[in-house]
Write an enzyme that holds these catalytic residues in place. Sequence first.
Site, short mmCIF file in Angstrom:
data_model
loop_
_atom_site.label_atom_id
_atom_site.label_comp_id
_atom_site.label_asym_id
_atom_site.label_seq_id
_atom_site.Cartn_x
_atom_site.Cartn_y
_atom_site.Cartn_z
N GLU A 8 -16.00 -19.17 6.16
CA GLU A 8 -14.93 -18.69 6.88
C GLU A 8 -14.06 -17.69 5.93
O GLU A 8 -13.06 -17.67 5.53
CB GLU A 8 -14.06 -20.10 6.84
N ASP A 14 4.89 10.86 7.39
CA ASP A 14 5.90 9.82 7.22
C ASP A 14 5.90 9.74 5.57
O ASP A 14 4.86 9.56 5.04
CB ASP A 14 5.18 8.43 7.68
N ASP A 49 9.32 12.72 8.86
CA ASP A 49 10.60 11.85 9.04
C ASP A 49 12.07 12.38 8.69
O ASP A 49 12.24 12.98 7.68
CB ASP A 49 10.46 10.71 8.19
N HIS A 105 2.88 3.18 8.72
CA HIS A 105 2.99 4.57 8.22
C HIS A 105 2.32 5.45 9.04
O HIS A 105 3.06 6.55 9.46
CB HIS A 105 2.33 4.66 6.89
N ASP A 149 4.36 5.75 12.60
CA ASP A 149 5.33 6.57 12.54
C ASP A 149 4.84 8.19 12.41
O ASP A 149 5.65 8.95 13.19
CB ASP A 149 6.13 6.25 11.22
#
Length: 413
Positions: free
Chosen positions: A137, A261, A316, A393, A396
């Site tokens: 798993e 960004d 940004d 990130h 954006d």
Amino acid sequence: MLNAVKLTDIIAPSFYEVHHAVKQDTATHFLLGGGRGSTKSSFTPTEIVLGMISDPNANALALRKVKDTLRESVYESFVWAIEKLGLAHLFDMPASTLRITYKPTGQRIIFRGADNPIKIKSLRLRKGFFKFVWYEEADEFSVEDIRSINQTALRGGDGYKVFYTYNPPKSRKRWVHEYRNNPPASWFVHHSTYLGVPREWLGEQFFIEAETLRQRNELAYRHEYLGEDVGTGGEVFKNLTLRRISDDEIAKFDRIKRGLDFGFAAHPTHYGVMHYDATRRRLYIFYELHKVGMSNRALDNSIKAENKSNARVTADSAEPRTISELRNLGLNIAGAKKGPDSVDHGIKFLQDLDEIIIDPIRCPNTAREFDGYELEPDGNGGWKEGYPDRDNHSIDAVRYAMESEIRGPAISF
């Protein structure tokens, strides 16, 4: 004694190629995904036992994320494999202790839960080394868990074989999705289903249950029995294609867009380069810079190394001081014109594209973030409103790069 047992009676045909890859030492790490009844969790202990009896210095470490699940899973799987191989008389398998010993040499199979990593770090062997490690798993482990355990276990020998068995999780945030789509060097990726297993091995009732689920709920059948990545329903970008973008394709791109960004503290700065085919509504993302702790000068140099014509970079706008400093260094950069709903508008624009093609080799972080970006569950079977502000990130940076397309004539980005 082993010669009397035919491996074709124990190893399903779908695992022959994996068996040969292990035997020929073509890989170190084996990522074995599949659905119910695929026999991946019986193939793995069989392969480990065969490897141990052929190398007197080889020991094995079998792991589950939670210790309490060890006995009923990996331990019983080893017991099954040893008995099927006709070797039970050569192994000490005390019911009271989670440890199996090969009597002729003292080699051991040790079982551990990763919920107590300190005990794993203190593992010591009287003889030999851990040649074999099995994560059952495996999607329940984090990449950090695996890295730490492997650093402890894989030392003092050679020819290591590490097996990761798992049923594909619905959430694409799990690391197994990324590694399955973009395996690192020395990794062997394999997928199996019950359809590659002799019918008599599983029994007729197994096939009846599978067919019943297929007719009642095909999506659940595909996930549980075929081991397909069907997702949770909360995936934001369902129009992704992760594939290699060739140099020839890139040479023909003529609508290049660049977005940036800014990072801070432990968050990375992300710079992305893409081509937008407006006619076919396809976005090709083929270059990234993704790094923590970059100075503005280093960032400027890195961008100019890629962007030799100093074409515009959209960044940004929440960092005007950084934009001003980069502009003073000579970078052609401008802040994105954000509006009150800029995130929603930008993501919905990207969702509506016919295809977002990301090169996972050139842009592994972009591929990981886009593929793993999901809505937050509300705890009642639905999804919270809005888009999560984390692990985005590259998303954006793409929004900033595509602002002129997103804004159009009416939308204020």
